[in-house]
Write a protein that holds these residues in place. Structure first.
Motif, PDB file in Angstrom:
ATOM      1  N   GLU A   1      -7.788   3.982   6.562  1.00 27.91           N
ATOM      2  CA  GLU A   1      -6.731   3.382   5.746  1.00 27.91           C
ATOM      3  C   GLU A   1      -7.336   2.646   4.551  1.00 27.91           C
TER       4      GLU A   1
ATOM      5  N   ASP B   1      -6.528   3.396   0.631  1.00 34.39           N
ATOM      6  CA  ASP B   1      -6.038   2.352  -0.277  1.00 34.39           C
ATOM      7  C   ASP B   1      -7.012   2.132  -1.435  1.00 34.39           C
TER       8      ASP B   1
ATOM      9  N   GLN C   1      -6.331   4.774  -3.947  1.00 38.17           N
ATOM     10  CA  GLN C   1      -5.086   4.477  -4.665  1.00 38.17           C
ATOM     11  C   GLN C   1      -5.298   3.351  -5.681  1.00 38.17           C
TER      12      GLN C   1
ATOM     13  N   LEU D   1      -2.259  -3.533  -3.347  1.00 31.13           N
ATOM     14  CA  LEU D   1      -3.392  -2.851  -2.729  1.00 31.13           C
ATOM     15  C   LEU D   1      -4.576  -3.789  -2.523  1.00 31.13           C
TER      16      LEU D   1
ATOM     17  N   ARG E   1      -3.836  -5.896   0.462  1.00 37.17           N
ATOM     18  CA  ARG E   1      -3.928  -5.095   1.683  1.00 37.17           C
ATOM     19  C   ARG E   1      -5.388  -4.788   2.025  1.00 37.17           C
TER      20      ARG E   1
END
Length: 358
Positions: free
Chosen positions: A50, A54, A57, A83, A86
């Protein structure tokens, strides 16, 4: 850190491939071992994947910040902010996942509670603690089995030993070892004065036979008649068992089962746990000299927590954590205290890791 995560990801993929092989699925011992390793790796590997997604992205959002379209740039800035937050959360979680794991965390436990300072009131408090842990275990979906006990003359227990079985029991209750202090007006106090009494708690992970070698010649085994409630079998047959490990002087006993053989089997489980804790404590003492919060057996003389009834307050002295809801805690609502202890322990480990990495 990234190298460790990449290595874990590769190992996870290797295990996935191994588990599809026929020779592995037919070997129950190897299948169980690989399945457990896969389970241990799954969370950090998924979080790392993950994180990589991210991170990609975020790069794409950075690329949109200078494309000349105000609306697109505003959207990219908003996405970048989300982002980055996160990624910080995932990194914190991954850092904790990579901390050294306690190999005992997934084990069942054997707990001993003894009334200490305070006579009858200490025994009553020991009974209250047993009820508190039983209630907490029930909320967790765990099973509690009483192994041995001696009732107090005014209620509670001068001593009670019990096993708690379930998922990751030791990881939650390993910090409970030590002296627990109660401040309240005892039922035995005619003048209404507040007394201070203590009970000691010892939490031990259950040990497998392969983890502790016991020489039968080191054991002194006695049988005697059971005491207390127990039906027709009580006081008629010598079903109760007491085992002394001569080299260490450790003594265990059990009288809760009707058959002597069953009580002996439980005694051996208790003895393995005590010997495992006995030897592990020596190792932990050397490793944990600099740590404020001891993991494992702890020291019974160390006052770890106070239960103040007049103020409805419970305080854990090791971490300075206080709750003004003692009434709920005594009903088994221990989660806030346990989570605070686990979080503190993780902080200490992170601090140690950073010192070693410096």
């Amino acid at each position: 850190m990234k190298n460790r995560l990449e290595a874990m990801k590769r190992r996870y993929e290797e295990i996935e491939a191994e588990l599809e092989k026929e020779d592995v699925t037919s070997d129950l011992k190897r299948l169980a071992s690989l399945s457990k390793e896969r389970s241990d790796l799954e969370k950090p590997v998924r979080e790392y994947e993950e994180y990589l997604s991210d991170e990609q992205q975020l790069k794409e959002a950075d690329g949109l910040l200078s494309n000349g379209d105000p609306d697109m740039e505003e959207l990219a800035r908003s996405e970048k902010k989300r982002l980055e937050a996160r990624l910080g959360e995932i990194m914190q979680s991954l850092t904790e996942e990579l901390l050294p794991k306690d190999p005992n965390d997934s084990k069942n436990i054997i707990v001993e509670i003894r009334g200490a300072v305070g006579g009858d009131e200490a025994n009553i408090f020991a009974g209250d603690l047993f009820r508190m842990y039983s209630k907490y275990a029930e909320k967790q979906g765990w099973n509690v089995q009483i192994l041995d006990f001696a009732e107090g003359t005014m209620g509670g227990y001068s001593f009670i030993s019990f096993m708690v079985k379930g998922e990751n029991v030791y990881s939650k209750l390993k910090f409970e070892s030590g002296a627990h202090r109660v401040q309240r007006v005892p039922k035995t106090e005619a003048m209404g004065r507040i007394h201070t009494s203590t009970a000691t708690v010892l939490v031990m992970p259950e040990a497998e036979e392969v983890e502790v070698t016991i020489n039968p010649s080191d054991l002194k085994i006695d049988t005697y008649r059971s005491q207390g409630a127990g039906g027709q079998n009580v006081n008629k047959t010598e079903s109760a068992v007491r085992i002394t490990h001569v080299p260490t002087g450790i003594v265990v006993s059990c009288q809760t089962e009707k058959a002597q053989l069953q009580n002996k089997e439980i005694c051996m489980r208790m003895l393995r746990a005590k010997l495992y804790a006995y030897y592990q404590e020596k190792v932990d003492a050397e490793r944990a000299k600099e740590r404020k919060l001891k993991v494992g057996t702890g020291e019974r003389s160390e006052k770890i927590r106070t239960y103040n009834y007049p103020q409805n307050r419970v305080t854990d002295h090791r971490i300075g954590f206080t709750l003004q809801k003692l009434d709920r805690v005594m009903e088994g609502e221990l989660e806030e205290i346990i989570e605070a202890l686990i979080h503190f322990d993780q902080e200490q480990k992170l601090l140690e890791e950073s010192k070693q990495g410096a």
